[in-house]
Design a protein around this motif. Structure first.
Motif, PDB file in Angstrom:
ATOM      1  N   PRO A 191     -46.409 -22.154 -12.824  1.00 21.61           N
ATOM      2  CA  PRO A 191     -47.171 -22.624 -13.977  1.00 21.61           C
ATOM      3  C   PRO A 191     -48.124 -21.586 -14.552  1.00 21.61           C
ATOM      4  N   THR A 249     -41.460 -32.039  -1.647  1.00 18.65           N
ATOM      5  CA  THR A 249     -40.962 -30.709  -1.992  1.00 18.65           C
ATOM      6  C   THR A 249     -39.489 -30.591  -1.626  1.00 18.65           C
ATOM      7  N   HIS A 294     -40.615 -33.361 -12.752  1.00 18.98           N
ATOM      8  CA  HIS A 294     -41.874 -33.062 -12.070  1.00 18.98           C
ATOM      9  C   HIS A 294     -41.893 -31.669 -11.458  1.00 18.98           C
ATOM     10  N   VAL A 295     -40.839 -30.874 -11.651  1.00 14.04           N
ATOM     11  CA  VAL A 295     -40.777 -29.569 -10.990  1.00 14.04           C
ATOM     12  C   VAL A 295     -40.425 -28.467 -11.987  1.00 14.04           C
ATOM     13  N   SER A 304     -41.287 -16.648  -9.740  1.00 17.95           N
ATOM     14  CA  SER A 304     -41.769 -17.333  -8.535  1.00 17.95           C
ATOM     15  C   SER A 304     -41.810 -16.455  -7.290  1.00 17.95           C
ATOM     16  N   TYR A 310     -50.320 -26.044  -7.737  1.00 18.92           N
ATOM     17  CA  TYR A 310     -48.918 -26.374  -7.506  1.00 18.92           C
ATOM     18  C   TYR A 310     -48.532 -25.932  -6.103  1.00 18.92           C
ATOM     19  N   PRO A 320     -50.564 -30.515 -17.438  1.00 22.90           N
ATOM     20  CA  PRO A 320     -50.561 -31.016 -16.064  1.00 22.90           C
ATOM     21  C   PRO A 320     -49.760 -32.302 -15.935  1.00 22.90           C
ATOM     22  N   VAL A 339     -47.018 -34.558  -2.032  1.00 23.17           N
ATOM     23  CA  VAL A 339     -45.991 -33.958  -2.881  1.00 23.17           C
ATOM     24  C   VAL A 339     -44.678 -33.890  -2.114  1.00 23.17           C
ATOM     25  N   VAL A 386     -40.928 -25.565  -7.446  1.00 19.44           N
ATOM     26  CA  VAL A 386     -42.362 -25.822  -7.294  1.00 19.44           C
ATOM     27  C   VAL A 386     -42.753 -27.021  -8.146  1.00 19.44           C
ATOM     28  N   SER A 387     -43.813 -27.680  -7.736  1.00 17.59           N
ATOM     29  CA  SER A 387     -44.299 -28.828  -8.496  1.00 17.59           C
ATOM     30  C   SER A 387     -44.911 -28.369  -9.816  1.00 17.59           C
ATOM     31  N   ARG A 388     -44.793 -29.224 -10.818  1.00 15.44           N
ATOM     32  CA  ARG A 388     -45.566 -28.970 -12.035  1.00 15.44           C
ATOM     33  C   ARG A 388     -47.051 -29.109 -11.700  1.00 15.44           C
ATOM     34  N   PRO A 389     -47.934 -28.519 -12.517  1.00 14.61           N
ATOM     35  CA  PRO A 389     -49.327 -28.355 -12.085  1.00 14.61           C
ATOM     36  C   PRO A 389     -50.128 -29.651 -12.078  1.00 14.61           C
TER      37      PRO A 389
END
Length: 376
Positions: free
Chosen positions: A29, A49, A22-23, A199, A232, A35, A47, A99-102
């Motif tokens: 992204p 993190t 998931h990251v 990033s 994200y 997504p 979320v 970071v989270s996936r979108p």
């Protein structure tokens, strides 16, 4: 309390964990990324993190050992899983941030704004790390002292959860207390195309903006660059001073709940004018931004953005807006350590009698087209 995966309250409508699948680690992204979720506008997404501090390669990529050396007996299982995984993080090539996936927002399209409102930021652990590395920070060549490649200051949280604690000298009892103001250093939308950006530098897409005002209750508005918005978050902080001079702030994992809304282009123009970069809003302030590798140019860009915002929002003459900003508005350094430096202005909304731009979120329904896999 440690907020391990699957434990504790989830305040949002949906929950996105920080499982390795998931990251992204070190990249942000792009439009070609599939997504991980698709939600309707107005949805609150919780979320989990993970802070990058304690899992990086120059810290051993072993959070249990890294934090164990500071007396920590329980670390986050998802941080351990990510560090031990085959996740394609290229140290020294990619950025450090997890970071989270979108998340796609139905109806968001290029020309609209995506509004990301932080509803809650709950600490997942009672400790954090403030780091400095050679070649990074403001005092390059002066710090870290003694030739060490990295200096990591371990910070704890006060019993009432309101302050971070540091010692005056290494190994001493912590006696320095500073207020905690949790926020997300990274909030952004996907860039156009198939190339995932690094990033670290922020930009029009948001990303690593590191604006410490963006605590719970604040909103970040970002120009949509790919249909669906593809939002994200990441880079959780417990506290940060404007500037973030040593390289990082008090970095520590959060469970964050963010509401995602779409502001249609015509409404966005009426409320904010033509945005060329991120704009934040708090209960007290409108917060335009400026970004550039040259701090002087970042300040100039922020002033231009502030003048344009006052014109669009209140119909203020640009020369009078320029004068007002000089008399009444603070221009703050967001950060100076992310290659692209950031400046943000704090325009008091209460200074203006009439605010004709009441929040309206006109929604669209067009869905983002399918795309091939993204490239690093």
């Amino acid at each position: 309390m440690i907020l391990q995966p699957g434990t504790g309250p989830v305040l949002g409508d949906v929950h996105l964990t920080a499982a390795p699948e998931h990251v992204l680690w070190g990249r942000l992204p792009c439009a070609a990324d599939e997504p991980v979720l698709e939600v309707e506008p107005g949805t609150a997404v919780t979320v989990d993190t993970i802070s990058h501090e304690g899992i990086l390669e120059d810290q051993g990529r072993d959070p249990a050992a890294f934090f164990g050396a500071h007396g920590v007996t329980e670390v986050l299982a998802d941080a351990v899983a990510l560090a031990a995984s085959e996740h394609p993080h290229r140290f020294g090539v990619d950025g450090p941030h997890v970071v989270s996936r979108p998340v796609a927002v139905a109806g968001a399209q290029v020309g609209d704004l995506l509004a990301m409102t932080l509803l809650d930021a709950t600490p997942r652990v009672p400790y954090g790390v403030i780091s400095n590395r050679h070649g990074k920070g403001v005092l390059v060549g002066e710090h870290p002292l003694g030739g060490a490649p990295v200096f990591s200051a371990f910070a704890t949280v006060s019993e009432d959860g309101t302050h971070g604690l540091l010692p005056l000298t290494p190994g001493a009892e912590p006696t320095v207390a500073f207020p905690l103001r949790p926020f997300l250093g990274v909030m952004g939308v996907a860039v156009a195309g198939r190339q995932r950006p690094h990033s670290v530098p922020p930009g029009r897409h948001g990303g690593n903006v590191d604006i410490a005002l963006l605590t719970a209750g604040s909103t970040l508005y970002l120009p949509v660059q790919a249909d669906g918005g593809l939002a994200y978050v990441g880079d959780p902080h417990f506290a940060q001073g404007d500037g973030e001079v040593s390289l990082t702030a008090m970095e520590a994992s959060l469970r964050a709940t963010v509401r995602l809304d779409v502001v249609a282009r015509e409404d966005a123009l009426a409320r904010f004018g033509e945005l060329v970069g991120p704009l934040a809003e708090t209960a007290e302030f409108l917060v335009p931004t400026g970004m550039d590798e040259d701090l002087d140019l970042a300040v100039a860009d922020c002033v231009r953005a502030a003048v344009a915002l006052l014109q669009a929002r209140f119909g203020m003459d640009p020369s009078l807006a320029y004068a007002y900003l000089s008399a009444a508005t603070d221009f703050r350094i967001s950060q100076v350590v992310d290659v692209v430096k950031g400046v943000h202005a704090t325009i008091r909304k209460s200074d203006f009698e009439n605010d004709p731009a009441a929040p309206r979120h006109a929604l669209r329904t067009r869905r983002a087209p399918a795309a091939g896999p993204a490239e690093p």
